[in-house]
Design an enzyme around this catalytic site. Structure first.
Site, PDB file in Angstrom:
ATOM      1  N   GLU A 192       2.915  -1.977  -5.491  1.00 29.06           N
ATOM      2  CA  GLU A 192       3.131  -3.426  -5.572  1.00 29.06           C
ATOM      3  C   GLU A 192       2.837  -4.044  -6.927  1.00 29.06           C
ATOM      4  O   GLU A 192       2.509  -5.223  -7.019  1.00 29.06           O
ATOM      5  CB  GLU A 192       2.319  -4.158  -4.504  1.00 29.06           C
ATOM      6  N   GLU A 234       6.472  -0.773   3.594  1.00 31.21           N
ATOM      7  CA  GLU A 234       5.447  -1.524   4.336  1.00 31.21           C
ATOM      8  C   GLU A 234       6.095  -2.732   5.004  1.00 31.21           C
ATOM      9  O   GLU A 234       7.058  -3.292   4.481  1.00 31.21           O
ATOM     10  CB  GLU A 234       4.330  -2.052   3.416  1.00 31.21           C
TER      11      GLU A 234
HETATM   12  C1  GAL Z   1       0.332  -4.799   0.940  1.00 25.06           C
HETATM   13  C2  GAL Z   1      -0.474  -3.681   0.304  1.00 25.06           C
HETATM   14  C3  GAL Z   1      -1.339  -2.949   1.293  1.00 25.06           C
HETATM   15  C4  GAL Z   1      -2.011  -3.911   2.202  1.00 25.06           C
HETATM   16  C5  GAL Z   1      -0.972  -4.704   2.892  1.00 25.06           C
HETATM   17  C6  GAL Z   1      -1.498  -5.629   3.937  1.00 25.06           C
HETATM   18  O1  GAL Z   1       0.565  -5.793   0.037  1.00 25.06           O
HETATM   19  O2  GAL Z   1       0.363  -2.784  -0.333  1.00 25.06           O
HETATM   20  O3  GAL Z   1      -2.262  -2.171   0.622  1.00 25.06           O
HETATM   21  O4  GAL Z   1      -2.857  -4.730   1.475  1.00 25.06           O
HETATM   22  O5  GAL Z   1      -0.295  -5.481   1.937  1.00 25.06           O
HETATM   23  O6  GAL Z   1      -0.428  -6.166   4.644  1.00 25.06           O
END
Ligand code: GAL
Length: 748
Positions: free
Chosen positions: A381, A462
């Protein structure tokens, strides 16, 4: 030959580090590795308490067999900024907390006692990835993985890279590049013999080549009767190497598999066949011990992903994880997306140099694992950074031409330097952000997120997570929404042939910094809690598995008249891989209901949903009427395969104490999980039972964490750790409302 043995026992551990005292014995606690510098409470702690330096020390007594040999210590990892001293000489420094390093002892070894001193520093040094910004997880501190004593010939095998260039051809081949360690630069003359063995079977092929340089290349051609490695039948082979030179002998064996893996604009192909990737992100943390858990616990997480959650992929967010975990993924057929350490922040020049080295260390450690299908070579990210990421990609491709690169981003229109555009798409849930009037969008269009119109390989790395944090014991309606969000995305991904697949955020809840989570230092983002006990959302994944591997039937309800707003249990999602289910409410006739293909047209196994399309509210009674028992029966191929009864009057009936295993190994800090649940008369968890239980353990071992727990949402978990001696361990669980439960474990 080579000695490679555990060096985990009998370390002295102390807080702080005195650089002037590395040649003097410390006083401190005697510990065994893997070790966390500070054991934390379950939640509500101050995470700065481990953010400092610590010292580990151990005596290595000279053995005659060291004479004329190379002696070193291999650290599988230590967090972080490690420095290793031998008899006061600093012999190696290794900043990264996730990759292995080898401390060469030979030049400073002496007869008698040798003092090994290791400094580690948990202080989140901004010069070291991932540190320098905020991070949504804890990195803890300590020598948290295994350490090995290695005694080898002065010229030995340092590493091997095994490739299977034409894995899909009828006659297959294997190539191997063997890298020799020759620290004194000795002239070389000798041979290297190599053998391919089928796991648990005989030799497949053998060859011998002459050795006259520090790098040796081998090929095997025309290999017949070879099985491919795939997720259903993960067949492994081993390459055994024997080096014989004027400087002695050495042996090394590495496992590998024959398979191809390719992300294409039309989806992912394993061995040339389309496979929709369905998985979760995993951190490597546990309650109390942080990162410091050994082989069994690592393997168990892989097993849970594959066998309980029916996943076919895991992303090792956000760093290279334990070799025990990855090896298990090879063994059970769980694909892996592995990535370098980092979280959003990109540091300065030295930091970036270290990160580029992390690419090398990760790939050189793991290039033989068939389970790994992609290297993540961006800081998770982070923003675009052309030169930095051009270099991480270049290096990854130079080191490994067989795997594609990915780089996880959440920004849109980011520069694509990788082979696969890997996107964290957190759009679902944005409708709750004030001012957002796009309504409910499940996933954005690929062209919208990437800004690239030509076809490209694309994966969702994600989703959900912080968009909808949910505790295992949250109100049923919230859990239903949590489930729905996971299902909607799984369905959208399943329905889009251009998306290779997805890994949701995330496998289990995890301890985090104060800047994240629910304020208690926990991010409740898992489909499992920190003990790996399932929330309802876990069954959104489990139910996508084939019923022949186990029928899943999980209504998303605590089955009560008044748990939800307004009351009742409708609409009721039943997560199942059955063909249909029959539902009975009290005396009402059983009703057959089919999976909801209308709302989830693409899922392998859509849930059954009881709502006004399928039942009338009267059938389920209304507020003020008698509440009744519910019975759910799932059918596969016309036969009932699973039945669940949810009583109208649940009462605590059983205190279930369920260990994952009964046999432990002595002298390894071998740890087994135990889950305690309070069940009603029909075997269902009582979701609001929160009384205390107290634990005692007799025998050579300990309970990790406190010996008194209050049940959270009717359940809790803990790990029992075997000590150094063999024998029996007796666990007693006492509570107010149940008979005392006793379980006996064997330590071998
Ligand atoms: C993303 C990140 C993860 C976690 C997640 C929570 O931004 O890559 O490590 O923090 O959000 O939803």
């Amino acid at each position: 030959m080579r000695r490679y043995e555990s060096f985990n026992g009998h370390w002295i551990f102390a807080e702080g580090f005195d650089p002037t005292a590395t040649d003097r014995p410390l006083t401190g606690e005697t510990i065994r590795l893997p070790h966390t510098a500070v054991e934390l409470p379950y939640n509500y702690f101050d995470e700065t308490i481990y953010q400092k330096a610590f010292t580990y020390q151990k005596v290595l007594i000279w053995e005659d067999s060291f004479e004329g040999r190379e002696v070193s210590l291999v650290f599988d990892a230590a967090m972080a900024d490690s420095e290793v001293f031998l008899n006061g000489h600093r012999i190696i420094a290794h900043k990264d907390g996730y990759t292995p390093f080898e401390a060469r002892l030979t030049p400073h070894l002496k007869r008698g006692e040798n003092l090994v001193t290791v400094k580690i520093d948990g202080s989140e040094n901004p010069e070291i990835p991932p540190f320098g910004g905020q991070i949504d997880y804890l990195c803890f501190a300590g020598i948290y993985r295994d350490v090995w004593l290695k005694v080898a010939s002065p010229v030995s095998i340092a590493n091997v890279k095994i490739e299977t260039p034409d894995a899909l051809a009828a006659k297959k081949s294997v190539t191997a590049r063997i890298f020799l360690a020759n620290p004194d630069g000795r002239p070389l003359a000798g041979t290297l013999s190599a053998k391919i063995r089928r796991k648990g079977g005989g030799d497949v092929a053998t060859t011998t080549v002459n050795v006259d340089a520090n790098e040796v290349f081998l090929t095997f051609d025309d290999l017949a009767d070879i099985d491919l490695w795939d997720i259903d039948n993960p067949v492994l082979y081993a390459l055994s190497l024997k080096l014989e030179t004027d400087h002695g002998e050495d042996v090394l064996t590495h496992r590998f598999g024959f398979r191809t893996a390719e992300f294409t604009p039309d989806g992912f192909l394993l061995n040339g066949k389309p496979l929709k990737l369905r998985g979760l992100n995993r951190h490597q943390s546990w309650p109390h011990t942080g990162y410091a858990m050994g082989r069994r616990a690592q393997e168990k997480d892989a097993d849970i992903l594959k066998r309980e959650l029916a996943c076919n992929i895991v992303r090792t967010s956000h760093y290279p994880q334990s070799k025990w975990f990855i090896e298990r993924c090879d063994e059970i057929g769980l694909l892996v997306f592995e990535e370098i350490p980092g979280w959003q922040h990109i540091g300065g020049e030295a930091w970036q140099k270290e990160s580029i080295e992390n690419v090398r260390r990760m790939i050189e450690r793991d290039w033989n694992h068939p389970s790994i299908i992609i290297w993540g070579v961006r800081i998770n990210e982070s923003q675009d950074s052309h030169d930095f990421y051009a270099e991480t990609n270049r290096l990854a491709r130079e080191l490994d031409t067989t795997r594609q690169t990915g780089g996880v981003r959440f920004i849109t229109n980011s520069e694509l330097l990788e082979d696969v555009y890997t996107m964290n798409d957190f759009i679902l849930g944005q409708e709750e952000v004030p001012g957002n009037n796009r309504g409910r969008v499940v996933l954005r269009d690929r062209v919208e997120t990437t800004g690239i119109t030509r076809p490209i390989p694309y994966m969702i790395t994600e989703y959900n997570g912080h968009m909808y944090p949910t505790k295992r014991f949250d109100q049923e309606q919230r859990q239903a929404e949590h489930v729905t969000r996971h299902l909607l995305i799984l369905d959208a991904v399943a329905g889009d042939s251009n998306i290779s697949g997805s890994t949701g955020w995330c496998m289990f809840d995890y301890n985090t910094h104060k800047d994240f989570g629910a304020g208690d230092r926990i991010c409740y983002h898992g489909v499992l809690d920190m003990y790996r006990i399932p929330k309802f959302a876990a069954y959104a994944y489990a139910s996508q598995g084939d019923p022949k591997d186990g029928a899943v039937l999980q209504p998303v309800t605590y089955w009560a008249r008044g748990e939800r707003n307004v009351g009742g249990v409708l609409p009721l999602i039943i997560l199942t891989n059955c063909d249909y289910i029959e539902v009975k409410f009290g005396e009402w006739p059983a009703k057959r209901v089919y999976p909801d293909r209308e709302n989830y047209p693409h899922l392998p196994h859509p849930p059954v949903v009881l709502d006004l399309r399928t039942v009338t509210p009267e059938e389920f009674g209304t507020w003020g009427r008698v509440w009744r028992e519910g019975t759910f029966t799932g059918y596969v191929d016309g036969k009932p395969v699973k039945t669940l009864t949810l009583p109208a009057d649940p009462v605590p009936t059983t205190l279930e104490v369920l260990p994952d295993d009964m046999d432990l190994r002595a002298g390894e800090k071998d740890a087994v999980r135990v889950v305690v649940r309070v069940l009603d008369q029909c075997g269902n968890l009582l979701p609001f039972f929160e009384e205390p239980i107290s634990l005692t353990l007799e025998g050579p071992g300990r309970i990790i964490g406190p010996s008194d727990h209050t049940l959270k949402g009717g359940a809790t978990g803990f790990w029992i750790e075997a000590g150094d001696d063999r024998g029996a361990l007796t666990l007693t669980v006492e509570s107010r409302r149940f008979a005392t439960s006793t379980t006996t474990f064997t330590i071998n």
